[in-house]
Design a protein around this motif. Sequence first.
Motif, PDB file in Angstrom:
ATOM      1  N   SER A 133       0.800   2.806  -9.607  1.00  0.00           N
ATOM      2  CA  SER A 133       0.000   1.612  -9.416  1.00  0.00           C
ATOM      3  C   SER A 133       0.185   0.290 -10.070  1.00  0.00           C
ATOM      4  O   SER A 133      -0.493  -0.628  -9.902  1.00  0.00           O
ATOM      5  N   SER A 134       1.209   0.331 -11.003  1.00  0.00           N
ATOM      6  CA  SER A 134       1.779  -0.961 -11.575  1.00  0.00           C
ATOM      7  C   SER A 134       2.467  -1.976 -10.208  1.00  0.00           C
ATOM      8  O   SER A 134       2.264  -2.770 -10.387  1.00  0.00           O
ATOM      9  N   ILE A 135       2.831  -1.320  -9.118  1.00  0.00           N
ATOM     10  CA  ILE A 135       3.427  -2.128  -8.227  1.00  0.00           C
ATOM     11  C   ILE A 135       2.968  -1.736  -6.893  1.00  0.00           C
ATOM     12  O   ILE A 135       3.057  -2.601  -5.956  1.00  0.00           O
ATOM     13  N   TYR A 136       1.976  -0.685  -7.064  1.00  0.00           N
ATOM     14  CA  TYR A 136       1.169  -0.485  -5.316  1.00  0.00           C
ATOM     15  C   TYR A 136      -0.298  -0.512  -5.482  1.00  0.00           C
ATOM     16  O   TYR A 136      -0.771   0.045  -6.638  1.00  0.00           O
ATOM     17  N   THR A 137      -0.934  -0.589  -4.390  1.00  0.00           N
ATOM     18  CA  THR A 137      -2.300  -0.315  -4.270  1.00  0.00           C
ATOM     19  C   THR A 137      -2.303   1.103  -3.754  1.00  0.00           C
ATOM     20  O   THR A 137      -1.693   1.341  -2.477  1.00  0.00           O
ATOM     21  N   VAL A 138      -2.529   2.223  -4.432  1.00  0.00           N
ATOM     22  CA  VAL A 138      -2.487   3.670  -4.306  1.00  0.00           C
ATOM     23  C   VAL A 138      -3.746   3.973  -3.434  1.00  0.00           C
ATOM     24  O   VAL A 138      -4.906   3.936  -4.128  1.00  0.00           O
ATOM     25  N   LYS A 139      -3.603   4.826  -2.338  1.00  0.00           N
ATOM     26  CA  LYS A 139      -4.670   5.236  -1.658  1.00  0.00           C
ATOM     27  C   LYS A 139      -4.327   6.765  -1.348  1.00  0.00           C
ATOM     28  O   LYS A 139      -3.403   7.053  -0.863  1.00  0.00           O
ATOM     29  N   PHE A 140      -5.309   7.605  -2.228  1.00  0.00           N
ATOM     30  CA  PHE A 140      -5.200   9.000  -1.955  1.00  0.00           C
ATOM     31  C   PHE A 140      -6.002   9.617  -0.668  1.00  0.00           C
ATOM     32  O   PHE A 140      -7.070   9.215  -0.881  1.00  0.00           O
ATOM     33  N   TYR A 141      -5.007  10.301  -0.119  1.00  0.00           N
ATOM     34  CA  TYR A 141      -5.915  11.133   0.885  1.00  0.00           C
ATOM     35  C   TYR A 141      -5.851  12.709   0.859  1.00  0.00           C
ATOM     36  O   TYR A 141      -4.807  13.118   0.419  1.00  0.00           O
ATOM     37  N   ASP A 142      -7.012  13.330   0.898  1.00  0.00           N
ATOM     38  CA  ASP A 142      -7.142  14.742   0.803  1.00  0.00           C
ATOM     39  C   ASP A 142      -6.652  15.498   2.220  1.00  0.00           C
ATOM     40  O   ASP A 142      -7.067  14.925   3.219  1.00  0.00           O
ATOM     41  N   SER A 143      -5.596  15.997   2.418  1.00  0.00           N
ATOM     42  CA  SER A 143      -4.910  16.409   3.685  1.00  0.00           C
ATOM     43  C   SER A 143      -5.947  17.338   4.447  1.00  0.00           C
ATOM     44  O   SER A 143      -6.005  17.197   5.624  1.00  0.00           O
ATOM     45  N   CYS A 144      -6.630  17.997   3.637  1.00  0.00           N
ATOM     46  CA  CYS A 144      -7.688  19.110   4.401  1.00  0.00           C
ATOM     47  C   CYS A 144      -8.616  18.006   5.019  1.00  0.00           C
ATOM     48  O   CYS A 144      -9.379  18.417   5.969  1.00  0.00           O
ATOM     49  N   GLU A 145      -9.116  17.259   4.229  1.00  0.00           N
ATOM     50  CA  GLU A 145     -10.352  16.284   4.888  1.00  0.00           C
ATOM     51  C   GLU A 145      -9.786  15.502   5.963  1.00  0.00           C
ATOM     52  O   GLU A 145     -10.234  15.449   6.940  1.00  0.00           O
ATOM     53  N   LEU A 146      -8.361  14.994   5.764  1.00  0.00           N
ATOM     54  CA  LEU A 146      -7.994  14.365   7.092  1.00  0.00           C
ATOM     55  C   LEU A 146      -7.797  15.251   8.302  1.00  0.00           C
ATOM     56  O   LEU A 146      -8.050  14.680   9.287  1.00  0.00           O
ATOM     57  N   VAL A 167       0.801  -1.254   0.061  1.00  0.00           N
ATOM     58  CA  VAL A 167      -0.004  -0.089  -0.101  1.00  0.00           C
ATOM     59  C   VAL A 167       0.810   1.309   0.142  1.00  0.00           C
ATOM     60  O   VAL A 167       1.673   1.297   0.897  1.00  0.00           O
ATOM     61  N   LEU A 168       0.537   2.064  -0.854  1.00  0.00           N
ATOM     62  CA  LEU A 168       1.123   3.457  -0.999  1.00  0.00           C
ATOM     63  C   LEU A 168       0.092   4.515  -0.501  1.00  0.00           C
ATOM     64  O   LEU A 168      -0.676   4.732  -1.395  1.00  0.00           O
ATOM     65  N   ILE A 169       0.210   5.208   0.406  1.00  0.00           N
ATOM     66  CA  ILE A 169      -0.567   6.163   1.114  1.00  0.00           C
ATOM     67  C   ILE A 169      -0.159   7.553   0.364  1.00  0.00           C
ATOM     68  O   ILE A 169       1.120   8.014   0.637  1.00  0.00           O
ATOM     69  N   VAL A 170      -0.988   8.390  -0.365  1.00  0.00           N
ATOM     70  CA  VAL A 170      -0.501   9.547  -1.093  1.00  0.00           C
ATOM     71  C   VAL A 170      -1.146  10.449  -0.178  1.00  0.00           C
ATOM     72  O   VAL A 170      -2.689  10.659  -0.138  1.00  0.00           O
ATOM     73  N   LEU A 171      -0.334  11.460   0.358  1.00  0.00           N
ATOM     74  CA  LEU A 171      -1.011  12.710   1.222  1.00  0.00           C
ATOM     75  C   LEU A 171      -1.115  13.998   0.311  1.00  0.00           C
ATOM     76  O   LEU A 171       0.073  14.281  -0.239  1.00  0.00           O
ATOM     77  N   SER A 172      -2.001  14.469   0.075  1.00  0.00           N
ATOM     78  CA  SER A 172      -1.996  15.736  -0.881  1.00  0.00           C
ATOM     79  C   SER A 172      -1.358  17.045  -0.123  1.00  0.00           C
ATOM     80  O   SER A 172      -1.224  16.969   1.083  1.00  0.00           O
ATOM     81  N   ASP A 173      -1.261  17.921  -0.982  1.00  0.00           N
ATOM     82  CA  ASP A 173      -0.719  19.240  -0.459  1.00  0.00           C
ATOM     83  C   ASP A 173      -1.998  19.964   0.152  1.00  0.00           C
ATOM     84  O   ASP A 173      -3.036  19.359   0.389  1.00  0.00           O
TER      85      ASP A 173
END
Length: 179
Positions: A28-41, A4-10
Amino acid sequence: MKPVLIVLSDLWGREKSDWIQFYSKPLSSIYTVKFYDSCELGGVDKSAYQESKLHEQFVNGGISRAVENLKAEGHKIIEILAFSIGGVIGWKAALNEMNIRAFFALSSTRLRYETEKPNCYIRLFYGEKDKYQPNSDWFEQLELKNNIIPNVSHEMYRDENVARFICQEILATRKVWDK
């Protein structure tokens, strides 16, 4: 199963993140990519969608809330790719008992205030023209390498060529680990 690769926005969050595809598609070829909106978090109110207003909310509790909410997601072992304010969120999550194997951050200038580093693989990237990047003493004290990308400023991560380079760096790291 892919890691899993967590992606945290600006600090702009989802609304101004069309550039995130430059990272999510190749990775995404090697990771399960999960995007998080830093504002929402961080529970940041976007009704006053101005840099200073968003930044103020992050500094005044939003970063801490984002760390807690990210931890509450219950991910096991993860890797993080973070941009700007997302970098300090990921860094603090790693210091706060999240099991992070690798941490990649671009233009995370607030890290210059950190005095302790997470116990994981760390790669930090800054634009040569980013005037708020940590200074050389900070990198030396934390025993980290500063990866400078020439002729670019703070929002370098929005550039497709920079994204291509960063993705190559991340994929190369994975290939070494997967041997």
